[in-house]
Design a protein around this motif. Structure first.
Motif, PDB file in Angstrom:
ATOM      1  N   ALA A  15       6.250   7.580  -7.625  1.00 51.35           N
ATOM      2  CA  ALA A  15       6.370   8.022  -9.285  1.00 51.35           C
ATOM      3  C   ALA A  15       5.087   9.176  -9.746  1.00 51.35           C
ATOM      4  O   ALA A  15       5.128   9.610 -10.281  1.00 51.35           O
ATOM      5  N   GLU A  16       3.983   9.136  -8.817  1.00 54.42           N
ATOM      6  CA  GLU A  16       3.190   9.889  -9.210  1.00 54.42           C
ATOM      7  C   GLU A  16       3.427  11.775  -9.309  1.00 54.42           C
ATOM      8  O   GLU A  16       2.938  12.587  -9.275  1.00 54.42           O
ATOM      9  N   THR A  60       4.388   1.247 -11.062  1.00 54.88           N
ATOM     10  CA  THR A  60       2.930   1.603 -11.475  1.00 54.88           C
ATOM     11  C   THR A  60       2.050   0.815 -12.249  1.00 54.88           C
ATOM     12  O   THR A  60       1.076   0.488 -12.149  1.00 54.88           O
ATOM     13  N   SER A  61       3.152  -1.219 -11.708  1.00 52.17           N
ATOM     14  CA  SER A  61       1.688  -1.988 -12.754  1.00 52.17           C
ATOM     15  C   SER A  61       0.393  -2.426 -11.991  1.00 52.17           C
ATOM     16  O   SER A  61       0.147  -2.881 -12.868  1.00 52.17           O
ATOM     17  N   GLN A 101       4.767   3.688  -6.014  1.00 53.99           N
ATOM     18  CA  GLN A 101       3.237   3.986  -7.415  1.00 53.99           C
ATOM     19  C   GLN A 101       3.686   5.845  -7.072  1.00 53.99           C
ATOM     20  O   GLN A 101       3.105   6.888  -7.446  1.00 53.99           O
ATOM     21  N   ARG A 125      -1.730  -0.004 -10.937  1.00 50.34           N
ATOM     22  CA  ARG A 125      -2.672   0.328 -11.295  1.00 50.34           C
ATOM     23  C   ARG A 125      -3.019   1.524 -10.385  1.00 50.34           C
ATOM     24  O   ARG A 125      -4.534   0.756 -10.800  1.00 50.34           O
ATOM     25  N   ALA A 126      -2.708   0.525  -8.861  1.00 49.21           N
ATOM     26  CA  ALA A 126      -3.638   0.845  -7.828  1.00 49.21           C
ATOM     27  C   ALA A 126      -4.751   1.721  -8.372  1.00 49.21           C
ATOM     28  O   ALA A 126      -4.212   3.732  -8.108  1.00 49.21           O
ATOM     29  N   ILE A 127      -5.888   2.341  -7.139  1.00 51.31           N
ATOM     30  CA  ILE A 127      -6.398   3.695  -7.311  1.00 51.31           C
ATOM     31  C   ILE A 127      -5.832   4.227  -5.352  1.00 51.31           C
ATOM     32  O   ILE A 127      -5.520   5.402  -5.352  1.00 51.31           O
ATOM     33  N   VAL A 128      -5.225   3.310  -4.712  1.00 53.63           N
ATOM     34  CA  VAL A 128      -4.932   3.727  -3.795  1.00 53.63           C
ATOM     35  C   VAL A 128      -3.695   3.012  -3.851  1.00 53.63           C
ATOM     36  O   VAL A 128      -3.399   1.802  -3.927  1.00 53.63           O
ATOM     37  N   PRO A 129      -3.091   3.575  -4.402  1.00 53.34           N
ATOM     38  CA  PRO A 129      -1.139   3.489  -4.313  1.00 53.34           C
ATOM     39  C   PRO A 129      -0.114   3.560  -3.830  1.00 53.34           C
ATOM     40  O   PRO A 129      -0.632   3.576  -2.624  1.00 53.34           O
TER      41      PRO A 129
END
Lengths: 189, 252
Positions: B73-74, B59-60, B70, B62-66
């Motif tokens: 993780a979300e 998640t480093s 990520q 912090r992308a809006i589009v993962p």
């Protein structure tokens, strides 16, 4: 095999699953029940849980929460912006339609004005032409009347001459006045 | 030879399905004291690294589009958060880091234990018992802090006819104290049994005639174990949520 001994005979689960347990050491059949290793496992588990808890509560979870909140915010904003743009597009379409209608009305008006103008010019020209035609016709009529009058006079003269000649040829003495009267009476008749 | 129950060919059939669970020191061969770095230490350390890799490193950006990592993780976050919120309501959400810690540890320890030659920390009753007792103690203490003596209403089934209530209370109390036992043994037992069965099948692979069958059986068991690894973590966490709900809303 002679080396495959059954030292572990009678050990609960190890035998229950049909197992010849390790012959080397006399450890219990289930390492899970070796209470000597419990303090070790519990200590390292405590360390692990504390580390994971700190990592999660300090770094990972706030960060993921922030990412999710940011995404939700972005989506909401984008939807609002889209709504805005849609309204603007509708507005623009209305303005365009209005302009189109205006232009059409203007065009109709101009066309009508032009048509009226042309009609007036046309009417003028027709009237003028009519007048000219009438004038020319009157002129022609006069000319025809002149010509007709000339022709009648010529006919009378030719008749008089012819009559005089005829009288002379017949041996008579032509009396100009009598011939004139007779021819005149005949021609008129 | 007579003791060889499975009729080994030549070299003999040696089963050590439980050897994979032995706690050994990483260095040397001495006794296992409480502080000795052992294979438990190693695999719990790897679990920590996996948690960090999955939830922190991925998640480093912090992308809006993962990215893919990520997204995982979300999804893990959303999965546990939603479960906790659904079961305990809004009040339970503040215990989310605690529940998430348990879930990430159990699910990753279960999955890492499926790597061949790995040591499965969650197959040990010592580990799962600590986890279960942690849940039991914290939920019980939380229940008394939040509700005071009325937390005991959990055992007094007011919906039942009056003469039945004392009997039900005894049953409720017994079931309450059995919770940590079933909670811990369910997880450790499932992990241990699956790994031991795979190992037994692997032992049969030494016999040429049945080794293809053995490989097929190991593959099938492995697939099942992947499922079990996740389901047991899920079950552990949903029970934790249910116990937490009992502590927050003790009245039936």
């Amino acid at each position: 095999m002679a080396t495959e001994t059954h030292e572990a005979a009678g050990e609960g689960l190890a035998d229950a699953v049909g197992v010849a347990a390790h012959s080397a050491d006399a450890a219990p059949g289930m390492p899970q029940l070796d209470f000597g290793t419990f303090p070790n496992q519990i200590f390292w588990l405590a360390v692990t849980l504390v580390v994971i808890y700190l990592v999660l509560s300090r770094v990972a979870l706030p960060r993921i929460a922030a990412i999710l909140a940011e995404r939700a915010g972005t989506i909401t904003n984008d939807l609002a912006a889209a709504e805005d743009l849609k309204a603007k597009a509708v507005e623009a379409e209305e303005a365009y339609n209005k302009a189109l209608a205006d232009a059409r009305a203007e065009a109709t008006r101009i066309a009508a004005a032009t048509r009226a103008e042309i009609q007036a010019d046309l009417d003028d020209a027709i009237a003028k032409a009519d007048a000219e035609i009438a004038e020319k016709a009157a002129e022609s009529e006069k000319a025809i009347a002149d010509i007709r009058a000339g022709a009648l006079a010529a006919v009378e003269e030719v008749a008089k001459d012819t009559a005089a000649e005829l009288v002379a040829a017949l041996g008579g003495k032509s009396d100009a006045a009598a011939i004139d009267g007779a021819v005149g009476a005949r021609v008129k008749g | 030879m007579a003791s060889e129950a499975h009729g080994a060919e030549g070299g003999g059939l040696v089963f050590h399905p439980m050897d994979q669970f032995i706690v050994k020191p990483l260095f040397g061969d001495g006794p296992v004291a409480w502080y000795t770095p052992t294979n438990v230490t190693l695999w719990m350390g790897i679990t920590i690294l996996a948690v960090i890799a999955l939830l922190v490193l991925s998640t480093s950006k912090r992308a809006i589009v993962p990215s893919r990592g990520q997204s995982v993780a979300e999804m893990a976050y959303g999965f546990i958060y939603k479960m906790l919120e659904d079961v305990t309501g809004k009040e339970g959400v503040k215990y989310f880091p605690y529940v998430m810690t348990l879930f990430m540890f159990i699910v990753l320890a279960n999955f890492l234990g499926l790597i061949p030659m790995a040591f499965t920390t969650t197959s040990h009753i010592a580990v799962t018992a600590v986890l279960a007792v942690l849940v039991f103690l914290s939920v019980t203490i939380l229940g008394f802090i939040k509700n005071g003596v009325s937390f005991l209403g959990l055992f007094w089934v007011s919906a039942a006819p009056l003469p039945l209530r004392p009997i039900l209370a005894v049953i409720e109390i017994i079931s309450y104290f059995v919770r940590p036992v079933s909670h811990s043994i369910r997880l450790a037992g499932n992990m241990m049994a699956g790994h031991a069965v795979i190992k037994v099948f692997a032992g049969f692979a030494a016999i040429a005639a049945i080794s293809p069958l053995s490989v097929v059986a190991i593959t099938a068991m492995y697939g099942l174990e992947v499922l079990v690894a996740f389901i047991q973590a899920y079950v552990f966490i949903i029970l934790t949520c249910v116990y937490l709900k009992d502590a927050l809303h003790p009245h039936h």
